[in-house]
Design a protein around this motif. Structure first.
Motif, PDB file in Angstrom:
ATOM      1  N   LYS A  45      23.882-139.906   9.680  1.00 53.55           N
ATOM      2  CA  LYS A  45      23.033-141.036   9.557  1.00 53.55           C
ATOM      3  C   LYS A  45      21.208-140.176  10.424  1.00 53.55           C
ATOM      4  O   LYS A  45      20.442-139.487   9.341  1.00 53.55           O
ATOM      5  CB  LYS A  45      22.662-142.314   9.470  1.00 53.55           C
ATOM      6  CG  LYS A  45      23.686-142.822   9.418  1.00 53.55           C
ATOM      7  CD  LYS A  45      24.285-144.160   9.087  1.00 53.55           C
ATOM      8  CE  LYS A  45      25.467-144.699   8.080  1.00 53.55           C
ATOM      9  NZ  LYS A  45      25.539-146.081   8.578  1.00 53.55           N
ATOM     10  N   ALA A  46      21.718-139.910  11.176  1.00 59.27           N
ATOM     11  CA  ALA A  46      20.181-139.155  11.981  1.00 59.27           C
ATOM     12  C   ALA A  46      20.351-137.521  11.434  1.00 59.27           C
ATOM     13  O   ALA A  46      19.291-137.305  11.917  1.00 59.27           O
ATOM     14  CB  ALA A  46      20.525-139.764  13.850  1.00 59.27           C
ATOM     15  N   LYS A  65      20.883-136.170   8.676  1.00 57.05           N
ATOM     16  CA  LYS A  65      20.776-136.773   6.971  1.00 57.05           C
ATOM     17  C   LYS A  65      19.378-136.782   6.869  1.00 57.05           C
ATOM     18  O   LYS A  65      18.502-136.054   6.177  1.00 57.05           O
ATOM     19  CB  LYS A  65      21.358-137.838   6.352  1.00 57.05           C
ATOM     20  CG  LYS A  65      22.497-137.730   6.097  1.00 57.05           C
ATOM     21  CD  LYS A  65      22.815-136.241   5.085  1.00 57.05           C
ATOM     22  CE  LYS A  65      23.763-135.391   4.526  1.00 57.05           C
ATOM     23  NZ  LYS A  65      23.785-134.121   3.931  1.00 57.05           N
ATOM     24  N   GLU A  66      18.773-137.847   8.331  1.00 50.66           N
ATOM     25  CA  GLU A  66      17.721-137.913   8.137  1.00 50.66           C
ATOM     26  C   GLU A  66      16.704-137.029   8.790  1.00 50.66           C
ATOM     27  O   GLU A  66      14.951-136.793   8.233  1.00 50.66           O
ATOM     28  CB  GLU A  66      16.630-139.628   9.279  1.00 50.66           C
ATOM     29  CG  GLU A  66      15.416-139.941   9.055  1.00 50.66           C
ATOM     30  CD  GLU A  66      15.452-140.736  10.155  1.00 50.66           C
ATOM     31  OE1 GLU A  66      14.184-140.827  11.096  1.00 50.66           O
ATOM     32  OE2 GLU A  66      16.860-141.573  10.736  1.00 50.66           O
ATOM     33  N   ALA A  86      15.931-134.747   5.515  1.00 49.38           N
ATOM     34  CA  ALA A  86      14.936-135.107   4.289  1.00 49.38           C
ATOM     35  C   ALA A  86      13.637-135.263   5.431  1.00 49.38           C
ATOM     36  O   ALA A  86      12.268-134.576   4.787  1.00 49.38           O
ATOM     37  CB  ALA A  86      14.999-136.768   4.817  1.00 49.38           C
ATOM     38  N   THR A  87      13.511-135.393   6.846  1.00 49.16           N
ATOM     39  CA  THR A  87      11.864-135.410   7.612  1.00 49.16           C
ATOM     40  C   THR A  87      11.796-133.477   7.855  1.00 49.16           C
ATOM     41  O   THR A  87      10.550-133.313   6.933  1.00 49.16           O
ATOM     42  CB  THR A  87      11.807-135.596   8.658  1.00 49.16           C
ATOM     43  OG1 THR A  87      12.972-137.281   8.625  1.00 49.16           O
ATOM     44  CG2 THR A  87      10.139-135.470   9.450  1.00 49.16           C
ATOM     45  N   VAL A  93      13.274-138.578  14.894  1.00 49.34           N
ATOM     46  CA  VAL A  93      15.282-138.792  14.429  1.00 49.34           C
ATOM     47  C   VAL A  93      15.464-138.358  16.324  1.00 49.34           C
ATOM     48  O   VAL A  93      16.672-139.315  16.695  1.00 49.34           O
ATOM     49  CB  VAL A  93      15.542-137.768  14.169  1.00 49.34           C
ATOM     50  CG1 VAL A  93      16.481-137.618  13.873  1.00 49.34           C
ATOM     51  CG2 VAL A  93      15.163-137.631  12.632  1.00 49.34           C
TER      52      VAL A  93
END
Length: 195
Positions: free
Chosen positions: A87-88, A90-91, A94-95, A122
């Motif tokens: 999840k990190a 993917k974040e 995206a960032t 992140v």
């Protein structure tokens, strides 16, 4: 009562068979020619073709092994997608894409400071989720030591830049000589190692 009579044993017949009788004459038939003999032969009968179905037991075992490996890989992928590190990651992606869109990117990547700003939040959230709220207060050298720790840790220069870069004004960070592509790879490697 009388007992049943036992049959007398049969005596072997040693008489001469009819075809060996000296007075018996065999018919004088001409010997067949080679062509006649060959014409009398029949073709070789080949066995039927091997059917496609059902396959041999080895194919069943191979299919079962392939299914088992596929199932194990699917479970591993599902478990990986449930981790904080996934999840990190993917974040971070995206960032990073958002930072890419906001400023003119070279080679498809923003500059090292924009990458550090995208990664800093992140990475801090990931460390806080794994280590508790005590990691939130880490700054300076303590945060740099967390970033350098482990076999997938950052280099000392990268970690120091990552710890300070978010606090510089935009485009005012000193040039640390960090290649953006290598920096993004290091961030991804660090996040994956935290799973």
């Amino acid at each position: 009562m009388t007992s049943p009579a036992t049959p007398a044993p049969l005596a072997p017949d040693f008489s001469t068979p009819d075809f060996l009788t000296p007075g018996l004459k065999l018919p004088d038939a001409p010997a067949p020619s080679l062509e006649e003999q060959l014409a009398g032969l029949r073709d070789i009968h080949l066995p039927p073709d091997v059917p496609f179905w059902p396959p041999a037991p080895g194919w069943y075992a191979l299919a079962g092994l392939v299914l088992l490996v596929g199932l194990v890989l699917a479970i591993r992928e599902w478990r990986w997608r449930q981790t904080l590190a996934y999840k990190a990651l993917k974040e971070f992606e995206a960032t990073l894409a958002q930072a890419d869109a906001q400023e003119g990117a070279r080679d498809g990547l923003p500059d090292a400071q924009a990458i550090a700003v995208a990664a800093s939040g992140v990475l801090r959230r990931l460390v806080r989720a794994q280590s508790g709220n005590a990691a939130t207060a880490l700054t300076g050298e303590a945060w740099t030591r967390v970033l350098v720790a482990g076999k997938a840790g950052f280099g000392v220069a990268e970690a120091a830049f990552l710890a300070r870069a978010p606090y510089y004004p935009p485009a005012a960070a000193p040039d640390a000589g960090i290649a953006p592509k290598a920096f993004v790879t290091a961030v991804r490697r660090w996040i994956r190692a935290r799973s």
